[in-house]
Design a protein around this motif. Structure first.
Motif, PDB file in Angstrom:
ATOM      1  N   GLY A 211      52.944  45.132 -34.725  1.00 17.08           N
ATOM      2  CA  GLY A 211      53.676  46.008 -35.630  1.00 17.08           C
ATOM      3  C   GLY A 211      53.405  45.798 -37.102  1.00 17.08           C
ATOM      4  O   GLY A 211      54.035  46.438 -37.932  1.00 17.08           O
ATOM      5  N   ARG A 212      52.466  44.914 -37.435  1.00 16.44           N
ATOM      6  CA  ARG A 212      52.172  44.634 -38.839  1.00 16.44           C
ATOM      7  C   ARG A 212      50.697  44.895 -39.142  1.00 16.44           C
ATOM      8  O   ARG A 212      49.836  44.742 -38.273  1.00 16.44           O
ATOM      9  CB  ARG A 212      52.509  43.181 -39.181  1.00 16.44           C
ATOM     10  CG  ARG A 212      53.995  42.870 -39.064  1.00 16.44           C
ATOM     11  CD  ARG A 212      54.289  41.448 -39.497  1.00 16.44           C
ATOM     12  NE  ARG A 212      55.717  41.136 -39.434  1.00 16.44           N
ATOM     13  CZ  ARG A 212      56.236  39.967 -39.780  1.00 16.44           C
ATOM     14  NH1 ARG A 212      55.440  38.994 -40.196  1.00 16.44           N
ATOM     15  NH2 ARG A 212      57.544  39.772 -39.700  1.00 16.44           N
ATOM     16  N   ILE A 213      50.408  45.265 -40.378  1.00 12.09           N
ATOM     17  CA  ILE A 213      49.036  45.447 -40.826  1.00 12.09           C
ATOM     18  C   ILE A 213      48.508  44.092 -41.281  1.00 12.09           C
ATOM     19  O   ILE A 213      49.085  43.452 -42.167  1.00 12.09           O
ATOM     20  CB  ILE A 213      48.955  46.473 -41.973  1.00 12.09           C
ATOM     21  CG1 ILE A 213      49.316  47.866 -41.450  1.00 12.09           C
ATOM     22  CG2 ILE A 213      47.556  46.480 -42.593  1.00 12.09           C
ATOM     23  CD1 ILE A 213      49.410  48.929 -42.536  1.00 12.09           C
ATOM     24  N   VAL A 214      47.397  43.664 -40.676  1.00 13.01           N
ATOM     25  CA  VAL A 214      46.828  42.364 -41.029  1.00 13.01           C
ATOM     26  C   VAL A 214      45.570  42.490 -41.877  1.00 13.01           C
ATOM     27  O   VAL A 214      45.094  41.493 -42.437  1.00 13.01           O
ATOM     28  CB  VAL A 214      46.532  41.522 -39.764  1.00 13.01           C
ATOM     29  CG1 VAL A 214      47.826  41.194 -39.042  1.00 13.01           C
ATOM     30  CG2 VAL A 214      45.566  42.249 -38.825  1.00 13.01           C
ATOM     31  N   ALA A 215      45.003  43.705 -41.983  1.00 13.63           N
ATOM     32  CA  ALA A 215      43.842  43.922 -42.847  1.00 13.63           C
ATOM     33  C   ALA A 215      43.662  45.417 -43.046  1.00 13.63           C
ATOM     34  O   ALA A 215      44.097  46.230 -42.215  1.00 13.63           O
ATOM     35  CB  ALA A 215      42.579  43.316 -42.247  1.00 13.63           C
ATOM     36  N   GLU A 216      43.015  45.787 -44.155  1.00 14.00           N
ATOM     37  CA  GLU A 216      42.775  47.197 -44.461  1.00 14.00           C
ATOM     38  C   GLU A 216      41.464  47.336 -45.215  1.00 14.00           C
ATOM     39  O   GLU A 216      41.112  46.495 -46.040  1.00 14.00           O
ATOM     40  CB  GLU A 216      43.921  47.753 -45.309  1.00 14.00           C
ATOM     41  CG  GLU A 216      43.743  49.204 -45.715  1.00 14.00           C
ATOM     42  CD  GLU A 216      44.920  49.748 -46.514  1.00 14.00           C
ATOM     43  OE1 GLU A 216      44.828  50.899 -46.978  1.00 14.00           O
ATOM     44  OE2 GLU A 216      45.914  49.012 -46.675  1.00 14.00           O
ATOM     45  N   GLY A 217      40.717  48.398 -44.918  1.00 17.90           N
ATOM     46  CA  GLY A 217      39.476  48.660 -45.624  1.00 17.90           C
ATOM     47  C   GLY A 217      38.540  49.497 -44.781  1.00 17.90           C
ATOM     48  O   GLY A 217      38.896  49.957 -43.694  1.00 17.90           O
ATOM     49  N   SER A 218      37.329  49.707 -45.277  1.00 20.89           N
ATOM     50  CA  SER A 218      36.315  50.394 -44.480  1.00 20.89           C
ATOM     51  C   SER A 218      35.820  49.440 -43.402  1.00 20.89           C
ATOM     52  O   SER A 218      35.932  48.217 -43.539  1.00 20.89           O
ATOM     53  CB  SER A 218      35.150  50.827 -45.365  1.00 20.89           C
ATOM     54  OG  SER A 218      34.433  49.683 -45.826  1.00 20.89           O
ATOM     55  N   PRO A 219      35.264  49.965 -42.304  1.00 25.72           N
ATOM     56  CA  PRO A 219      34.735  49.062 -41.274  1.00 25.72           C
ATOM     57  C   PRO A 219      33.736  48.057 -41.832  1.00 25.72           C
ATOM     58  O   PRO A 219      33.802  46.860 -41.517  1.00 25.72           O
ATOM     59  CB  PRO A 219      34.081  50.024 -40.275  1.00 25.72           C
ATOM     60  CG  PRO A 219      34.867  51.286 -40.409  1.00 25.72           C
ATOM     61  CD  PRO A 219      35.212  51.378 -41.869  1.00 25.72           C
ATOM     62  N   ALA A 220      32.820  48.518 -42.682  1.00 22.60           N
ATOM     63  CA  ALA A 220      31.804  47.615 -43.221  1.00 22.60           C
ATOM     64  C   ALA A 220      32.420  46.539 -44.103  1.00 22.60           C
ATOM     65  O   ALA A 220      32.039  45.366 -44.038  1.00 22.60           O
ATOM     66  CB  ALA A 220      30.765  48.412 -44.007  1.00 22.60           C
ATOM     67  N   SER A 221      33.398  46.927 -44.942  1.00 23.35           N
ATOM     68  CA  SER A 221      33.996  45.941 -45.849  1.00 23.35           C
ATOM     69  C   SER A 221      34.817  44.911 -45.089  1.00 23.35           C
ATOM     70  O   SER A 221      34.844  43.727 -45.453  1.00 23.35           O
ATOM     71  CB  SER A 221      34.870  46.646 -46.898  1.00 23.35           C
ATOM     72  OG  SER A 221      36.015  47.234 -46.306  1.00 23.35           O
ATOM     73  N   LEU A 222      35.489  45.324 -44.015  1.00 27.72           N
ATOM     74  CA  LEU A 222      36.264  44.374 -43.212  1.00 27.72           C
ATOM     75  C   LEU A 222      35.355  43.363 -42.527  1.00 27.72           C
ATOM     76  O   LEU A 222      35.674  42.172 -42.455  1.00 27.72           O
ATOM     77  CB  LEU A 222      37.098  45.125 -42.171  1.00 27.72           C
ATOM     78  CG  LEU A 222      38.304  45.893 -42.709  1.00 27.72           C
ATOM     79  CD1 LEU A 222      38.912  46.755 -41.622  1.00 27.72           C
ATOM     80  CD2 LEU A 222      39.343  44.947 -43.282  1.00 27.72           C
ATOM     81  N   ILE A 223      34.219  43.836 -42.030  1.00 26.16           N
ATOM     82  CA  ILE A 223      33.275  42.915 -41.385  1.00 26.16           C
ATOM     83  C   ILE A 223      32.706  41.941 -42.408  1.00 26.16           C
ATOM     84  O   ILE A 223      32.595  40.734 -42.139  1.00 26.16           O
ATOM     85  CB  ILE A 223      32.160  43.713 -40.687  1.00 26.16           C
ATOM     86  CG1 ILE A 223      32.741  44.480 -39.485  1.00 26.16           C
ATOM     87  CG2 ILE A 223      31.041  42.778 -40.216  1.00 26.16           C
ATOM     88  CD1 ILE A 223      31.778  45.468 -38.859  1.00 26.16           C
TER      89      ILE A 223
END
Length: 307
Positions: A211-223
């Motif tokens: 129920g919580r957001i643990v990360a946010e961004g574009s797929p490439a930036s998250l990787i």
């Protein structure tokens, strides 16, 4: 340009259970935005609140500038919804499903007929217009469900696990249809637990867990932020993985020991494999691959997307 969907401190509780636990996000016009996470993470609950069919417990949620708790009918009239399970009318033929659904929005009969034909062509189902729903394949049913969700020319299309249960060919056909919608400027909001689907379709996404957001961004930036360039997967056998992992300490950037394999995160997976062999360790199988969103999720939560 203001966000078409905006949430602050969004909460949904069912009794003592908190399904969505104070999340914030903004979705821009024309964006393809994803909620990535395992089953039970709160993705579908969030989608129901966005579609104004479930009221929030706390926080704020605006869709197209309207509060979802106060303006449900106005919001729903501007949304297209593709639910996780197909809800097509099996008593009707494919084209009739679109026509009947379009009439719910009070559209003139001539407009509904024209849109039904256009959307059957868009979904590559022209030859199945007179087919009964039960005679369609799983992929065809999903494309028909998407076509139905577009009958009211929505500004936002919500897709809950759009390709679950489809074979690889059907998934790729469906991805192509969704990519065409994105090119037209339709805002897409989707939930998925398939990492390749998120990488293919999403401009930006949030990783959700419990129920919580643990990360946010574009797929490439998250990787880039949360994983290495490559991942080496090695298997020594379920009874030997833990022992082998202990001997592999110092190889690569970090190790993850899973029940069936060991993941070695490294800039150069082949060099990591050579280092393992140099320690006289002999894996049963080995595979070097690029990092993915599942590696990001494993790093952030300690568990895989599909458990």
């Amino acid at each position: 340009m203001p966000a078409v969907i905006s949430a602050r401190g969004l909460v949904k509780r069912y009794g003592d259970f908190t399904a969505v636990d104070g999340i914030d996000f903004d979705i821009e016009q024309g964006e393809s935005f994803g909620f990535l996470g395992p089953n039970g993470a709160g993705k579908s609950t969030t989608m129901r609140m966005i579609s104004a069919v479930s009221t929030r417990t706390d926080g704020t949620l605006d869709v197209l500038g309207l509060d979802t708790n106060d303006h449900g009918p106005e919001i729903r009239a501007q949304l297209g919804v593709v639910p996780q399970a197909d809800t097509l009318d099996t008593e009707l033929r494919a084209r009739d499903n679109l026509v009947v659904y379009g009439r719910y929005f009070g559209l003139p009969r001539a407009v509904v007929q024209q849109r039904a034909d256009e959307l059957l062509a868009f979904a590559q189902l022209e030859e199945k217009a007179k087919a009964r729903v039960d005679d369609l394949s799983g992929g065809m049913k999903r494309r028909l469900t998407i076509a139905r969700g577009l009958m009211n020319e929505p500004r936002i299309l919500l897709l809950d696990e759009p390709t679950t249960g489809l074979d690889p060919q059907a998934r790729h056909i469906l991805w192509d249809r969704l990519f065409r919608l994105k090119e037209r400027g339709t805002t897409l909001v989707l939930t998925t637990h398939f990492m390749d689907e998120a990488e293919q379709l999403c401009d930006r996404l949030v990783v959700v867990d419990h129920g919580r957001i643990v990360a946010e961004g574009s797929p490439a930036s998250l990787i880039r932020e949360h994983s290495s360039r490559e991942v080496l997967e090695v298997r020594f056998g379920s009874s030997r993985n833990a022992e082998a992992a202990a001997a592999m300490q110092g190889i690569g950037d970090r190790l993850e020991v899973l029940p069936d394999r060991i993941l070695v995160y490294a800039h150069d997976g082949d060099a990591a494999l050579q280092a393992i062999h140099a320690k006289d360790l002999k894996p049963i199988t080995s595979l070097v691959r690029r990092s993915s969103l599942e590696d990001v999720f494993l790093r952030l939560t300690g568990r895989t997307l599909i458990e």
